[in-house]
Scaffold this motif. Structure first.
Motif, PDB file in Angstrom:
ATOM      1  N   LEU A   5      36.953  43.913  44.885  1.00  0.00           N
ATOM      2  CA  LEU A   5      36.949  42.463  44.733  1.00  0.00           C
ATOM      3  C   LEU A   5      36.338  42.068  43.382  1.00  0.00           C
ATOM      4  O   LEU A   5      36.889  41.223  42.660  1.00  0.00           O
ATOM      5  CB  LEU A   5      36.172  41.818  45.887  1.00  0.00           C
ATOM      6  CG  LEU A   5      36.179  40.286  45.923  1.00  0.00           C
ATOM      7  CD1 LEU A   5      37.602  39.779  46.054  1.00  0.00           C
ATOM      8  CD2 LEU A   5      35.315  39.787  47.049  1.00  0.00           C
ATOM      9  N   ILE A   9      38.371  40.186  40.332  1.00  0.00           N
ATOM     10  CA  ILE A   9      37.863  38.924  39.772  1.00  0.00           C
ATOM     11  C   ILE A   9      37.534  39.107  38.287  1.00  0.00           C
ATOM     12  O   ILE A   9      37.866  38.260  37.446  1.00  0.00           O
ATOM     13  CB  ILE A   9      36.633  38.435  40.568  1.00  0.00           C
ATOM     14  CG1 ILE A   9      37.067  37.973  41.963  1.00  0.00           C
ATOM     15  CG2 ILE A   9      35.924  37.295  39.832  1.00  0.00           C
ATOM     16  CD1 ILE A   9      35.919  37.629  42.885  1.00  0.00           C
ATOM     17  N   LEU A  13      39.347  37.103  35.223  1.00  0.00           N
ATOM     18  CA  LEU A  13      38.579  36.321  34.253  1.00  0.00           C
ATOM     19  C   LEU A  13      38.812  36.809  32.825  1.00  0.00           C
ATOM     20  O   LEU A  13      38.999  36.009  31.903  1.00  0.00           O
ATOM     21  CB  LEU A  13      37.085  36.368  34.590  1.00  0.00           C
ATOM     22  CG  LEU A  13      36.641  35.526  35.778  1.00  0.00           C
ATOM     23  CD1 LEU A  13      35.163  35.784  36.075  1.00  0.00           C
ATOM     24  CD2 LEU A  13      36.873  34.063  35.508  1.00  0.00           C
TER      25      LEU A  13
END
Length: 188
Positions: A5, A9, A13
């Motif tokens: 996870l 992420i 980003l």
């Protein structure tokens, strides 16, 4: 599971930041911007007719073949410009761009309300040097402040039918973009 996870992420980003930076930087570092494309085929401070838009040979991308087009590359370091464009039978527009392709003003024949679009283009400093004349109103003279000393003015005239292209081209051929040698005077 939590590591995956964080990796997803973090990747999203990082990808977003790279995308945003490239989108913001690319227009500044691109070598074939509109000004650079038109520099070899246009004169400085003069209206130059652009060749007709044909597949594979248009001087600018996304040119509409129903419009006759002309351009004026300007340099305001020698003084303000006087632009006059006779309106065509169908539709005429004039758009102003900085050297970095940022549009800052546009006018068309309907908003001008006259048979000739006539205006003065100058920097803010040149505009501040103009003498105040109480008899001259905004309706008498349209003054456009350019954010930069160099840029492009694009002129377009619509040929509603293919047979009217010569008339639209003649309308743009009569346009004039020249450096003012004297102070802009009020129309009497």
């Amino acid at each position: 599971m939590i590591r995956w996870l964080f990796a997803i992420i973090g990747g999203a980003l990082l990808g977003g930041v790279v995308h945003l930076v490239s989108v913001l930087v690319l227009p500044r570092v691109a070598t074939l911007d509109a000004y650079s494309r038109l520099a070899p085929i246009t004169k400085l401070n003069a209206v130059t007719a652009l060749p007709a838009a044909e597949p594979g040979s248009a001087p600018m991308p996304f040119m509409d073949p129903a419009f006759a087009s002309a351009a004026c590359r300007y340099d305001l370091s020698n003084g303000p410009l006087k632009l006059t464009v006779p309106v065509s039978q169908a539709y005429t527009s004039v758009s102003f761009y900085t050297r970095n392709d940022v549009a800052y003003y546009a006018i068309n024949d309907r908003s001008a309300g006259r048979r000739v679009i006539e205006l003065d283009l100058m920097t803010e400093a040149q505009h501040a040097e103009l003498p105040e004349d109480e008899e001259v109103t905004a309706a008498d003279r349209l003054i456009i402040d350019s954010p930069t000393t160099t840029g492009l003015i694009l002129l377009k005239a619509l040929a509603a039918e293919p047979g009217l292209m010569a008339q639209a081209q003649a309308s743009l051929a009569a346009a004039n973009c020249r450096v003012q040698t004297d102070t802009p005077q009020a129309k009497r």
